[in-house]
Design a protein around this motif. Structure first.
Motif, PDB file in Angstrom:
ATOM      1  N   ASP A 183       0.859  -1.172   0.000  1.00  0.00           N
ATOM      2  CA  ASP A 183       0.000   0.000   0.000  1.00  0.00           C
ATOM      3  C   ASP A 183       0.905   1.234   0.000  1.00  0.00           C
ATOM      4  O   ASP A 183       1.825   1.320   0.814  1.00  0.00           O
ATOM      5  CB  ASP A 183      -0.861  -0.037   1.271  1.00  0.00           C
ATOM      6  CG  ASP A 183      -1.779   1.162   1.379  1.00  0.00           C
ATOM      7  OD1 ASP A 183      -3.003   0.950   1.297  1.00  0.00           O
ATOM      8  OD2 ASP A 183      -1.295   2.297   1.554  1.00  0.00           O
ATOM      9  N   GLN A 222      -9.520   6.425 -10.583  1.00  0.00           N
ATOM     10  CA  GLN A 222     -10.230   6.727  -9.338  1.00  0.00           C
ATOM     11  C   GLN A 222     -11.698   7.018  -9.613  1.00  0.00           C
ATOM     12  O   GLN A 222     -12.576   6.582  -8.881  1.00  0.00           O
ATOM     13  CB  GLN A 222      -9.577   7.907  -8.629  1.00  0.00           C
ATOM     14  CG  GLN A 222      -8.269   7.515  -7.963  1.00  0.00           C
ATOM     15  CD  GLN A 222      -7.464   8.712  -7.504  1.00  0.00           C
ATOM     16  OE1 GLN A 222      -7.697   9.838  -7.960  1.00  0.00           O
ATOM     17  NE2 GLN A 222      -6.516   8.483  -6.614  1.00  0.00           N
ATOM     18  N   THR A 241      -8.764   0.253  -8.404  1.00  0.00           N
ATOM     19  CA  THR A 241      -7.519   0.313  -7.650  1.00  0.00           C
ATOM     20  C   THR A 241      -6.373   0.313  -8.654  1.00  0.00           C
ATOM     21  O   THR A 241      -6.373  -0.491  -9.583  1.00  0.00           O
ATOM     22  CB  THR A 241      -7.412  -0.925  -6.742  1.00  0.00           C
ATOM     23  OG1 THR A 241      -8.500  -0.898  -5.812  1.00  0.00           O
ATOM     24  CG2 THR A 241      -6.100  -0.954  -5.980  1.00  0.00           C
ATOM     25  N   ASP A 246      -2.513   3.593  -5.700  1.00  0.00           N
ATOM     26  CA  ASP A 246      -2.816   2.833  -4.482  1.00  0.00           C
ATOM     27  C   ASP A 246      -1.732   1.842  -4.070  1.00  0.00           C
ATOM     28  O   ASP A 246      -1.354   1.776  -2.907  1.00  0.00           O
ATOM     29  CB  ASP A 246      -4.122   2.048  -4.667  1.00  0.00           C
ATOM     30  CG  ASP A 246      -5.256   2.945  -5.108  1.00  0.00           C
ATOM     31  OD1 ASP A 246      -5.764   3.688  -4.256  1.00  0.00           O
ATOM     32  OD2 ASP A 246      -5.600   2.917  -6.313  1.00  0.00           O
TER      33      ASP A 246
END
Ligand code: C2E
Ligand code: CA
Ligand code: CA
Ligand code: CA
Length: 279
Positions: free
Chosen positions: A48, A227, A232, A253
């Motif tokens: 992440d 987005q 993602t 992301d």
């Protein structure tokens, strides 16, 4: 000479085109490789971009031979696709990855995703979705902990039928990623119609990110657009801290690449689970 196994190669000498020789070697040895456990899956961590914690792994196949050492997947997958071997190898990959996913689950980590690359030939099979479902179930893994990566090019050919299969995979809870995004021909319009949930920015973009202003702007646009579509975004091939910082600032992301780790055997991969990754 056909049934003499490996000895048949004695008939070919160095004057023979190396390319043809390699091809024949690969073609003739894929089955044995599978039966004799010469394939291995390595796993590359994905983190992440904000928390810097691992959220999953991409499984990548490795083949080491006694004769030639390591043979790159791009070379043998293509040849496997010319026969039904890609189905057998593909099923083995799914099974191994599902077992790894289950193993991670046993550490009480229930949010990790193990993703596998799927060939267009596998995707084309009528029973593809059923097969995936069955293999995951038999391995004792959960569909929500599994991901499937399909390249832009293989998805676009036979679009309607493939989109339908993707939809079914998604209904089972499996994550579906569009791989190598930016190298094929998908338009915004196609993306909108696709029930995928992850978009993987091709590593050629990442490579040019700091060198080419057009790519820089395009990448920002792709992330913004994704987005809006609720996707993602994963950046692959991230090798430098500067690339990471830029992508993180753009709110990409997930980050994957040598900066975090190369693809590694599962025993090493599990060590990435838990704390923030340092690099
Ligand atoms: P891919 O799916 O786009 O996989 C990403 C490739 O980039 C992998 O190469 C990975 O090792 C490499 N990579 C990861 N991080 C970096 C980085 O920071 N810098 C650079 N330069 N490269 C990075 P690999 O393992 O050689 O695989 C190449 C291709 O072969 C894959 O591209 C995929 O298309 C195919 N492949 C690999 N494993 C499998 C598999 O299990 N099944 C199928 N169907 N195809 C596979
Ligand atoms: Ca991939
Ligand atoms: Ca890729
Ligand atoms: Ca690729």
């Amino acid at each position: 000479a056909k049934d003499k196994g490996k000895n048949q190669y004695m008939f070919f000498n160095k004057s023979m085109n190396q390319e043809i020789y390699d091809r024949m070697y690969i073609h003739n040895n894929l089955r044995t490789a599978l039966e004799e456990n010469q394939f291995q899956l390595h796993y590359q961590p994905q983190i992440d971009s904000k928390s810097k914690k691992v959220i999953g792994f991409e499984a990548l196949i490795r083949w080491e031979t006694e004769e030639f050492g390591f043979i790159p997947p791009l070379k043998f997958i293509k040849i496997a696709e010319e026969s039904d071997m890609i189905i057998k190898i593909g099923n083995w990959i799914l099974k191994e990855a599902a077992k790894f996913s289950k193993e991670i689950n046993q550490y009480n980590k229930d949010n990790y995703i193990v993703s596998v690359n799927v060939s267009s030939v596998q995707l084309k099979q009528d029973n593809f979705v059923e097969t995936v479902k069955k293999i995951i179930k038999e391995a004792g893994a959960l569909p929500k902990n599994m991901g499937i990566e399909i390249t832009e090019t293989s998805l676009m050919d036979n679009f309607e039928s493939n989109a339908n299969k993707v939809k079914k995979l998604r209904e089972l809870g499996i994550k579906v990623a569009l791989d190598d995004f930016g190298t094929g021909y998908s338009s915004l319009n196609y993306l909108r119609q696709l029930p995928i949930n992850i978009l993987k920015l091709d590593k050629s973009f990442i490579e040019d990110l700091l060198k080419n202003n057009n790519i820089y702007n395009l990448t920002e646009d792709i992330i913004l657009m994704s987005q809006k579509l609720g996707l993602t975004v994963v950046a692959e091939g991230v090798e430098m801290k500067d690339q990471f910082d830029l992508l993180s600032n753009y709110n990409c992301d997930i980050i994957q690449g040598y900066l975090v780790s190369r693809p590694i055997p599962k025993e090493e991969a599990v060590k990435f689970i838990g704390p923030e990754v340092e690099f």
